[in-house]
Structures are given as structure tokens and as C-alpha cells.
Design a protein around this motif. Structure first.
Motif, PDB file in Angstrom:
ATOM      1  N   LYS A  55      -1.305   4.912  19.731  1.00  0.00           N
ATOM      2  CA  LYS A  55      -1.796   3.540  19.760  1.00  0.00           C
ATOM      3  C   LYS A  55      -2.920   3.341  18.756  1.00  0.00           C
ATOM      4  CE  LYS A  55      -0.545   2.685  24.585  1.00  0.00           C
ATOM      5  NZ  LYS A  55      -1.047   2.336  25.928  1.00  0.00           N
ATOM      6  N   LYS A  56      -3.530   4.431  18.357  1.00  0.00           N
ATOM      7  CA  LYS A  56      -4.652   4.361  17.433  1.00  0.00           C
ATOM      8  C   LYS A  56      -4.271   5.029  16.123  1.00  0.00           C
ATOM      9  CE  LYS A  56      -9.618   5.277  17.257  1.00  0.00           C
ATOM     10  NZ  LYS A  56     -10.763   5.912  17.941  1.00  0.00           N
ATOM     11  N   CYS A  57      -4.152   4.275  15.054  1.00  0.00           N
ATOM     12  CA  CYS A  57      -3.754   4.824  13.760  1.00  0.00           C
ATOM     13  C   CYS A  57      -4.807   5.809  13.270  1.00  0.00           C
ATOM     14  CB  CYS A  57      -3.597   3.703  12.744  1.00  0.00           C
ATOM     15  SG  CYS A  57      -2.527   2.373  13.315  1.00  0.00           S
ATOM     16  N   GLY A  58      -4.351   6.939  12.758  1.00  0.00           N
ATOM     17  CA  GLY A  58      -5.262   7.931  12.230  1.00  0.00           C
ATOM     18  C   GLY A  58      -5.770   8.914  13.262  1.00  0.00           C
ATOM     19  N   SER A  59      -5.308   8.803  14.507  1.00  0.00           N
ATOM     20  CA  SER A  59      -5.737   9.736  15.545  1.00  0.00           C
ATOM     21  C   SER A  59      -5.225  11.131  15.231  1.00  0.00           C
ATOM     22  CB  SER A  59      -5.199   9.288  16.912  1.00  0.00           C
ATOM     23  OG  SER A  59      -5.452  10.257  17.905  1.00  0.00           O
ATOM     24  N   GLN A  66       0.843  -1.193   0.000  1.00  0.00           N
ATOM     25  CA  GLN A  66       0.000   0.000   0.000  1.00  0.00           C
ATOM     26  C   GLN A  66       0.883   1.250   0.000  1.00  0.00           C
ATOM     27  OE1 GLN A  66      -3.652  -0.506   0.171  1.00  0.00           O
ATOM     28  NE2 GLN A  66      -2.798  -2.505  -0.367  1.00  0.00           N
ATOM     29  N   GLU A  67       0.375   2.347  -0.534  1.00  0.00           N
ATOM     30  CA  GLU A  67       1.110   3.606  -0.529  1.00  0.00           C
ATOM     31  C   GLU A  67       0.184   4.735  -0.108  1.00  0.00           C
ATOM     32  OE1 GLU A  67       2.610   4.058  -4.501  1.00  0.00           O
ATOM     33  OE2 GLU A  67       0.633   4.451  -5.367  1.00  0.00           O
ATOM     34  N   LEU A  68       0.794   5.845   0.307  1.00  0.00           N
ATOM     35  CA  LEU A  68       0.030   6.917   0.922  1.00  0.00           C
ATOM     36  C   LEU A  68       0.753   8.239   0.720  1.00  0.00           C
ATOM     37  CD1 LEU A  68      -2.390   7.347   3.003  1.00  0.00           C
ATOM     38  CD2 LEU A  68      -0.664   7.151   4.778  1.00  0.00           C
ATOM     39  N   SER A  69       0.015   9.282   0.384  1.00  0.00           N
ATOM     40  CA  SER A  69       0.550  10.650   0.360  1.00  0.00           C
ATOM     41  C   SER A  69      -0.036  11.400   1.545  1.00  0.00           C
ATOM     42  CB  SER A  69       0.180  11.367  -0.949  1.00  0.00           C
ATOM     43  OG  SER A  69       0.833  10.776  -2.048  1.00  0.00           O
ATOM     44  N   ILE A  70       0.826  12.066   2.315  1.00  0.00           N
ATOM     45  CA  ILE A  70       0.401  12.792   3.507  1.00  0.00           C
ATOM     46  C   ILE A  70       1.120  14.131   3.575  1.00  0.00           C
ATOM     47  CG2 ILE A  70      -0.378  10.899   4.987  1.00  0.00           C
ATOM     48  CD1 ILE A  70       2.420  10.568   6.014  1.00  0.00           C
ATOM     49  N   THR A  71       0.755  14.946   4.551  1.00  0.00           N
ATOM     50  CA  THR A  71       1.279  16.303   4.663  1.00  0.00           C
ATOM     51  C   THR A  71       2.126  16.446   5.925  1.00  0.00           C
ATOM     52  OG1 THR A  71      -0.696  17.144   3.547  1.00  0.00           O
ATOM     53  CG2 THR A  71       0.645  18.741   4.749  1.00  0.00           C
ATOM     54  N   VAL A  72       3.284  17.086   5.793  1.00  0.00           N
ATOM     55  CA  VAL A  72       4.125  17.379   6.958  1.00  0.00           C
ATOM     56  C   VAL A  72       3.410  18.413   7.828  1.00  0.00           C
ATOM     57  CG1 VAL A  72       6.341  18.294   7.748  1.00  0.00           C
ATOM     58  CG2 VAL A  72       6.237  16.865   5.686  1.00  0.00           C
ATOM     59  N   MET A  73       3.368  18.145   9.116  1.00  0.00           N
ATOM     60  CA  MET A  73       2.641  19.009  10.042  1.00  0.00           C
ATOM     61  C   MET A  73       3.576  20.004  10.727  1.00  0.00           C
ATOM     62  SD  MET A  73       0.093  16.114  11.646  1.00  0.00           S
ATOM     63  CE  MET A  73      -0.796  17.305  12.656  1.00  0.00           C
ATOM     64  N   ASP A  80      -2.695  13.244   7.437  1.00  0.00           N
ATOM     65  CA  ASP A  80      -3.863  13.990   7.004  1.00  0.00           C
ATOM     66  C   ASP A  80      -5.067  13.323   7.641  1.00  0.00           C
ATOM     67  OD1 ASP A  80      -2.998  16.123   5.232  1.00  0.00           O
ATOM     68  OD2 ASP A  80      -2.324  14.543   3.870  1.00  0.00           O
ATOM     69  N   ARG A  81      -6.213  13.945   7.504  1.00  0.00           N
ATOM     70  CA  ARG A  81      -7.404  13.369   8.100  1.00  0.00           C
ATOM     71  C   ARG A  81      -7.652  11.966   7.542  1.00  0.00           C
ATOM     72  NH1 ARG A  81     -13.014  13.228   7.262  1.00  0.00           N
ATOM     73  NH2 ARG A  81     -14.225  13.293   9.207  1.00  0.00           N
TER      74      ARG A  81
END
Length: 250
Positions: free
Chosen positions: A223-227, A163-170, A194-195
């Protein structure tokens, strides 16, 4: 099973899968030929990426339970289960965790694995350039990419294919806030998400890429992915140039 309990479990599962790598997609087969699956007893444990013909970079916390041998490193994979003829499997002759790795906050979360023999480069197995001193690291709001075979949700469901994913540096100031990571967030880390987009269990050790260069290593989030307040943490590779160079010349 009581129908009410079963319905409750289904509702719980549905609510959990919304807080996961829902923004990820299956990668095109072998489009990320540097990706490594680090396996124990035939099971994928962590990710890694090929930085030279005999060295794979990963995360130190993957090797903190006393296991520094007995791992298999699989390169050239897209599906973990299919016997693809592109796959090359290696033993590890040495695992080098950064000497200052801290299990309490995952600072200096970087490891180098020496393969028992050089890889045979192909369309499915290639090196990736990695960030070095003076390289421009991504800034806040920049888009970065990552990939892995880690969990698709907080229930532990694992994909068979990469799987691959694009996300944003915070913003650093945000990740260092007390309700995010506080003092555990160090100068050697960046956070990105990202959300409903995040890395998860099993993605550890994989690369964070910026303009095609590996600039980070998937380290540790909540512990919770996507939090929203525990975005993915990534080790900044360019901070370790001297240690990397001295280690891979051993």
C-alpha cells in the motif's frame, strides 16, 4: 488552519515523499514508443504497452471493477495534458483478463486489450517485443527498467510527463518470506526495487524491460510505494505464451 496542524501536515508530507519513486526521472520524449496510457473519462488509470498493431498488454486488476469497455487507449504520448500531434487515441473493442487471475494475491495478473483499429506506426508509436517461453528472464541482481505515469509519492501526486526507472530484481526467497509477501508470492511473479525506487499507483499494467524486451507487467506491491518489505511485483510474461497467442488470434 491552526499553524501547528499545518506544520504537522507539512512534516508528514515530507516524510512520505521519501518513500516513493524518488529514483525515477522524466523519460526523453517518445523514447519508449510502446507505452500506452489507459484512460477512463479522460483520466489516466493504468499503463500498458503495444505488442502488435491492434493489441495492448496490461494488468488484469486494472479491469476488475466491472469496467471492460469505455476505456480510451492513448499511444504516442509524453505529456498527458498537451495536445501532442504524435498521439493516437483508440477505443477498446475487447478486454481479455487471464481466466485464472486471482484478486486475492494478484496471481496471473495479465490482460490483453484489442484496439478498434490498427495503429499507425511512427517514431512515437512502435511495438515492443515481449518475453516468450524459453526466453531468458532476468535473474536476481539483474537491472531492469520500467516506466509509467503513476504517482510520484504516497500522497498521490501524479506526473504529467512519462517517468522511467531502473531497479534491481530481488531474491525470490526474500520476496516469499512471511514479512514480505509470504505465500502470496507465486512462481508467476518476480519482485524488483531499490532503496527509494519503486513503481506506484497508476503504473500498473506498464512493462518491466530487460535488454529491451518486455519480460514483466507491473502488478501490485504494498500500500506504500517504496516500502522495503513490499517491493513492486511483476507478472512474468513468458509464462503466458499460449494464452497470449490464442487470445490475439481471436
Amino acid at each position: 488552519m491552526n499553524s501547528l496542524i499545518f506544520a504537522s501536515l507539512l512534516l508528514y508530507a515530507a516524510s512520505q515523499t521519501g518513500e516513493c519513486i524518488t529514483g525515477g526521472n522524466e523519460a526523453a520524449a517518445h523514447s519508449r514508443p510502446y507505452m500506452a496510457s489507459i484512460q477512463w473519462n479522460g483520466k489516466h488509470e493504468c499503463g500498458g504497452f503495444l505488442i502488435s498493431k491492434q493489441w495492448v498488454m496490461s494488468a488484469a486488476h486494472c479491469f476488475q471493477d466491472g469496467r471492460t469497455s469505455g476505456f480510451k487507449v492513448v499511444l504516442g504520448a509524453h505529456s498527458l495534458s498537451v495536445a501532442e500531434d504524435t498521439k493516437q487515441t483508440f477505443e477498446t473493442t475487447a478486454v481479455y483478463n487471464h481466466p485464472d487471475f486471482s484478486i486475492s494475491n494478484y496471481d496471473n495478473d495479465i490482460a490483453l486489450l484489442k484496439l478498434n483499429k490498427p495503429v499507425t506506426e511512427s517514431d512515437a508509436v512502435k511495438l515492443v517485443k515481449f518475453g516468450r517461453e524459453k526466453l531468458s528472464n532476468p535473474l536476481e541482481s539483474d537491472t531492469v527498467e520500467t516506466a509509467g505515469w503513476g504517482s510520484l509519492n504516497n500522497l498521490g501526486g501524479r506526473p504529467d510527463k512519462l517517468q522511467e526507472l531502473s531497479i534491481t530484481v530481488m531474491k525470490r526467497i526474500l520476496c516469499g518470506r512471511g514479512d514480505y509477501y509470504g505465500v502470496k508470492f507465486t512462481n508467476n511473479m518476480l519482485c524488483a526495487a531499490d532503496r527509494k525506487k519503486d513503481t506506484c499507483d497508476g503504473d500498473s499494467g506498464g512493462p518491466l524491460l530487460y535488454n529491451g524486451i518486455a519480460v514483466g507487467i507491473t502488478s501490485n506491491g504494498g500500500k506504500k510505494c517504496g516500502s522495503s518489505k513490499k517491493p513492486g511485483l511483476y507478472t512474468i510474461i513468458s509464462h503466458y505464451t499460449k494464452w497470449i497467442d490464442s487470445t490475439i488470434t481471436k
